[in-house]
Structure formats: structure tokens, C-alpha cells
Write a protein that holds these residues in place. Structure first.
Motif, PDB file in Angstrom:
ATOM      1  N   LEU A 221       0.807  -1.220   0.000  1.00  0.00           N
ATOM      2  CA  LEU A 221       0.000   0.000   0.000  1.00  0.00           C
ATOM      3  C   LEU A 221       0.844   1.277   0.000  1.00  0.00           C
ATOM      4  N   MET A 222       2.162   1.147  -0.003  1.00  0.00           N
ATOM      5  CA  MET A 222       3.009   2.331   0.061  1.00  0.00           C
ATOM      6  C   MET A 222       2.835   3.281  -1.124  1.00  0.00           C
ATOM      7  N   PRO A 223       2.709   2.811  -2.383  1.00  0.00           N
ATOM      8  CA  PRO A 223       2.441   3.763  -3.474  1.00  0.00           C
ATOM      9  C   PRO A 223       1.150   4.550  -3.269  1.00  0.00           C
ATOM     10  N   THR A 224       0.103   3.873  -2.807  1.00  0.00           N
ATOM     11  CA  THR A 224      -1.155   4.572  -2.525  1.00  0.00           C
ATOM     12  C   THR A 224      -0.986   5.549  -1.371  1.00  0.00           C
ATOM     13  N   THR A 225      -0.238   5.155  -0.355  1.00  0.00           N
ATOM     14  CA  THR A 225       0.005   6.045   0.784  1.00  0.00           C
ATOM     15  C   THR A 225       0.752   7.289   0.346  1.00  0.00           C
ATOM     16  N   LEU A 226       1.738   7.134  -0.526  1.00  0.00           N
ATOM     17  CA  LEU A 226       2.473   8.288  -1.041  1.00  0.00           C
ATOM     18  C   LEU A 226       1.547   9.232  -1.785  1.00  0.00           C
ATOM     19  N   PHE A 227       0.683   8.682  -2.626  1.00  0.00           N
ATOM     20  CA  PHE A 227      -0.271   9.506  -3.370  1.00  0.00           C
ATOM     21  C   PHE A 227      -1.240  10.222  -2.428  1.00  0.00           C
ATOM     22  N   VAL A 228      -1.751   9.506  -1.433  1.00  0.00           N
ATOM     23  CA  VAL A 228      -2.702  10.089  -0.491  1.00  0.00           C
ATOM     24  C   VAL A 228      -2.041  11.170   0.350  1.00  0.00           C
ATOM     25  N   LEU A 286       4.858  23.660  -0.391  1.00  0.00           N
ATOM     26  CA  LEU A 286       4.258  22.464  -0.990  1.00  0.00           C
ATOM     27  C   LEU A 286       5.281  21.669  -1.797  1.00  0.00           C
ATOM     28  N   ALA A 287       6.155  22.371  -2.519  1.00  0.00           N
ATOM     29  CA  ALA A 287       7.187  21.667  -3.283  1.00  0.00           C
ATOM     30  C   ALA A 287       8.159  20.949  -2.358  1.00  0.00           C
ATOM     31  N   ALA A 288       8.521  21.593  -1.248  1.00  0.00           N
ATOM     32  CA  ALA A 288       9.431  20.959  -0.292  1.00  0.00           C
ATOM     33  C   ALA A 288       8.795  19.721   0.337  1.00  0.00           C
ATOM     34  N   ILE A 289       7.513  19.806   0.672  1.00  0.00           N
ATOM     35  CA  ILE A 289       6.820  18.648   1.249  1.00  0.00           C
ATOM     36  C   ILE A 289       6.756  17.498   0.249  1.00  0.00           C
ATOM     37  N   ALA A 290       6.446  17.809  -1.014  1.00  0.00           N
ATOM     38  CA  ALA A 290       6.363  16.760  -2.038  1.00  0.00           C
ATOM     39  C   ALA A 290       7.723  16.100  -2.262  1.00  0.00           C
ATOM     40  N   LEU A 291       8.793  16.897  -2.352  1.00  0.00           N
ATOM     41  CA  LEU A 291      10.126  16.319  -2.550  1.00  0.00           C
ATOM     42  C   LEU A 291      10.549  15.479  -1.356  1.00  0.00           C
ATOM     43  N   LEU A 292      10.235  15.949  -0.156  1.00  0.00           N
ATOM     44  CA  LEU A 292      10.591  15.197   1.044  1.00  0.00           C
ATOM     45  C   LEU A 292       9.889  13.850   1.080  1.00  0.00           C
ATOM     46  N   LYS A 293       8.612  13.844   0.746  1.00  0.00           N
ATOM     47  CA  LYS A 293       7.856  12.590   0.788  1.00  0.00           C
ATOM     48  C   LYS A 293       8.301  11.638  -0.311  1.00  0.00           C
ATOM     49  N   PHE A 294       8.621  12.185  -1.499  1.00  0.00           N
ATOM     50  CA  PHE A 294       9.099  11.316  -2.566  1.00  0.00           C
ATOM     51  C   PHE A 294      10.444  10.700  -2.203  1.00  0.00           C
ATOM     52  N   ASN A 295      11.338  11.483  -1.611  1.00  0.00           N
ATOM     53  CA  ASN A 295      12.656  10.968  -1.270  1.00  0.00           C
ATOM     54  C   ASN A 295      12.598   9.951  -0.135  1.00  0.00           C
ATOM     55  N   LEU A 296      11.677  10.159   0.818  1.00  0.00           N
ATOM     56  CA  LEU A 296      11.609   9.264   1.967  1.00  0.00           C
ATOM     57  C   LEU A 296      10.750   8.032   1.707  1.00  0.00           C
ATOM     58  N   ASP A 298       9.171   7.070  -1.480  1.00  0.00           N
ATOM     59  CA  ASP A 298       9.183   6.409  -2.774  1.00  0.00           C
ATOM     60  C   ASP A 298      10.214   5.275  -2.814  1.00  0.00           C
ATOM     61  N   LYS A 299      11.300   5.411  -2.063  1.00  0.00           N
ATOM     62  CA  LYS A 299      12.295   4.340  -2.018  1.00  0.00           C
ATOM     63  C   LYS A 299      11.762   3.107  -1.299  1.00  0.00           C
ATOM     64  N   ARG A 300      10.799   3.312  -0.395  1.00  0.00           N
ATOM     65  CA  ARG A 300      10.237   2.190   0.328  1.00  0.00           C
ATOM     66  C   ARG A 300       8.987   1.631  -0.319  1.00  0.00           C
ATOM     67  N   ALA A 301       8.525   2.285  -1.368  1.00  0.00           N
ATOM     68  CA  ALA A 301       7.302   1.829  -2.037  1.00  0.00           C
ATOM     69  C   ALA A 301       7.593   0.627  -2.920  1.00  0.00           C
ATOM     70  N   HIS A 302       6.694  -0.344  -2.847  1.00  0.00           N
ATOM     71  CA  HIS A 302       6.809  -1.550  -3.671  1.00  0.00           C
ATOM     72  C   HIS A 302       5.755  -1.484  -4.741  1.00  0.00           C
TER      73      HIS A 302
END
Length: 304
Positions: A221-228, A286-296, A298-302
């Protein structure tokens, strides 16, 4: 006998540049709308933030970063910014967690499952004006539903929206109630995409539901969590209609959020450059939050 030799004409392949041109023509309509309604307003906002406001017949002139430096001395802007950060830090985890729990609940085969899903999802379909009026009835002093419940236990009534210490948290409750059902749909769709054979294998191995969720469902569910999470972050920083309908930023700016203050600065005080500077600050956040979440995350998303 005479033999005839058949010659086959070579197939002419389109040139690379013509294929690229064809591709660009296909995306041209969408690209035009993207540039017109997204990139151009962003660039125009940054440009306008570098000028002064045109007042009393005086034209605007270039002031550089003065509008940004003035924000550091604006107490209402600082308070609105901190209010919005607190609003995001509380509403995002609560809404996402509640949405996940609701999705896990309705993903099971039970009676009245469709009715429960509808009840969870309906708040996200209601217009904000209707939601605000509904919750204003709950928060009304003396006559509101919450104060009626307090009276049953002989507790004093609370002016929920009239106290600086409770007004912002009342807005948070409304946002969590409204957004959890919307995010539930994404989690429910993701849960139904998980191969049911994984659950059957876990049951054969004797794994508990908690262990199966932690080791199997949650990683998937990590990809969905990232999107949400990204959508929840944007929603937390673009709240304005709810503030206008319920508190209008009061009392004493305790429920003033960043976009509401931008709106009031632009259309009540008619200070467009200051509002543009605050908008740029909001976009950077908003850009900083998006980059932070993608970096943290997205690497753990399966991704299946």
C-alpha cells in the motif's frame, strides 16, 4: 520458358524527426492548457511579487525582495503560517490513518457493506457550504449538539468557535471527517488489487491478521500512501472556503490559515504583490513537502 523476376519496392519508414513532430502534435493541446493555466500563472505570480502595489494613481515599481522581507515583520502572516503547519501536522496523519482503517473495515465481506461504504464516502461529496452549516449547528453555543451532550453530563457549555484555543481544532475535526472518506476509496481500490492468494498463503502458514497487514498489505500500500499523503498535504494548505464559512479567521486570527490570509490580503486589502509573495512561499512549502515525501517514501514503495 521465360522467367520473370519480381522486385519488391522497399518500405519507406518515416523519418525520426517526423515521428517526433507527430508526437509533439499529439500532446500539444494538453501542453497548451498546462502552460496556460499552471506554469504561466506561477511565473506571473513570482514576477508580480517583485513589484510594489499600484496605489493612489502611482504605478507599480520594482522593489526586488522587499515584499518577502516585509512578511517577516507581518505578525498575522507568521501566525497564519504556524496555524497552517499545525493544521497539517494534525489533520494529515489523522485523515490518512482513519481512511486506512475504514478501507480495511469495508474490504471484508460483511452485511450492509455497500451501505457502510456509502456512509463513509458521502461527506466527501457534500459541498463545503453544506458541511460548514452542518457543523455550525454542532458547534453553536448553548443550542449545539455538542453542548447538548455536555449538558447531559452536567458540564458547562463551550463556545467552540469563539475561543482562540478551540477554534482551529474545530476546523481540523471538520477536515478529517470530510477527507477520510475520500482517501478511503484509494486505499480500498489498492486493497482489492492485492492478490488474494497472498492472504490464503498467510492463513495456511498461521499468520495473524496484524502480521499479514504489517508484512504484506502495508508494503504493497506504500504507493497509494504516497499519493494520499501528497494530496492530503495540498488539501491542508489550500483551505479557505471552510475558514470563511465557519470562523472568518477569528477569534483574534487564531484560525487564520495561509491561503485565507492570502485571499484577504489580495481581495480585501487589494495588496496584490504582498499576496503574490505569500503565494510563492506557499508554493515553496508544498514543493518541499512533495520532494521530502518522494525521497523518503518512494524508495520504500513496492510497485507491483
Amino acid at each position: 520458358m521465360t522467367s520473370t523476376i519480381l522486385t519488391v519496392a522497399p518500405v519507406r519508414r518515416p523519418r525520426l524527426w517526423s515521428m517526433q513532430l507527430y508526437g509533439y502534435l499529439l500532446i500539444l493541446p494538453a501542453l497548451s492548457f498546462l502552460l496556460l493555466f499552471t506554469h504561466y500563472p506561477a511565473v506571473a505570480t513570482v514576477w508580480e511579487s517583485l513589484f510594489s502595489a499600484a496605489r493612489n494613481g502611482r504605478p507599480a515599481h520594482f522593489v526586488g525582495l522587499d515584499n518577502y522581507l516585509a512578511l517577516l515583520d507581518d505578525d498575522i502572516f507568521i501566525q497564519s503560517l504556524w496555524n497552517n503547519l499545525l493544521y497539517a501536522l494534525i489533520t494529515i496523519p489523522l485523515a490518512v490513518t482513519l481512511a486506512l482503517l475504514m478501507a480495511l473495515a469495508v474490504n471484508r465481506h460483511m452485511r450492509a457493506n455497500a451501505l457502510v461504504r456509502t456512509a463513509f464516502f458521502i461527506p466527501s461529496l457534500l459541498p463545503m457550504i453544506a458541511i460548514a452549516n452542518l457543523w455550525l449547528f454542532f458547534y453553536t453555543p448553548q443550542l449545539g449538539l455538542l453542548n447538548k451532550l455536555l449538558a447531559l453530563f452536567s458540564l458547562p457549555a463551550i463556545n467552540w468557535l469563539g475561543e482562540p484555543g478551540s477554534a482551529l481544532y474545530c476546523l481540523m475535526a471538520v477536515s478529517v471527517w470530510r477527507e477520510a472518506g475520500f482517501f478511503m476509496i484509494f486505499y480500498l481500490a489498492a486493497l482489492q488489487q492485492i492478490d488474494p492468494r497472498l492472504s490464503e498463503a498467510a492463513q495456511i502458514e498461521g499468520a495473524s491478521r496484524r502480521y499479514f497487514f504489517r508484512r504484506v498489505q502495508w508494503p504493497l500500500l506504500m504507493p497509494t500512501t504516497l499519493f494520499v499523503l501528497i494530496n492530503a498535504s495540498m488539501n491542508a494548505f489550500r483551505i479557505v472556503d471552510q475558514v470563511i464559512a465557519m470562523t472568518n479567521g477569528g477569534p483574534n486570527n487564531s484560525s487564520s490559515l495561509l491561503l485565507f490570509y492570502i485571499y484577504r490580503t489580495a481581495f480585501s486589502f487589494w495588496d496584490m504583490p504582498a499576496a503574490a509573495a505569500m503565494t510563492v512561499v506557499l508554493l515553496v512549502i508544498l514543493a518541499a513537502i512533495a520532494l521530502l515525501k518522494f525521497n523518503l517514501l518512494d524508495k520504500r514503495a513496492h510497485y507491483q
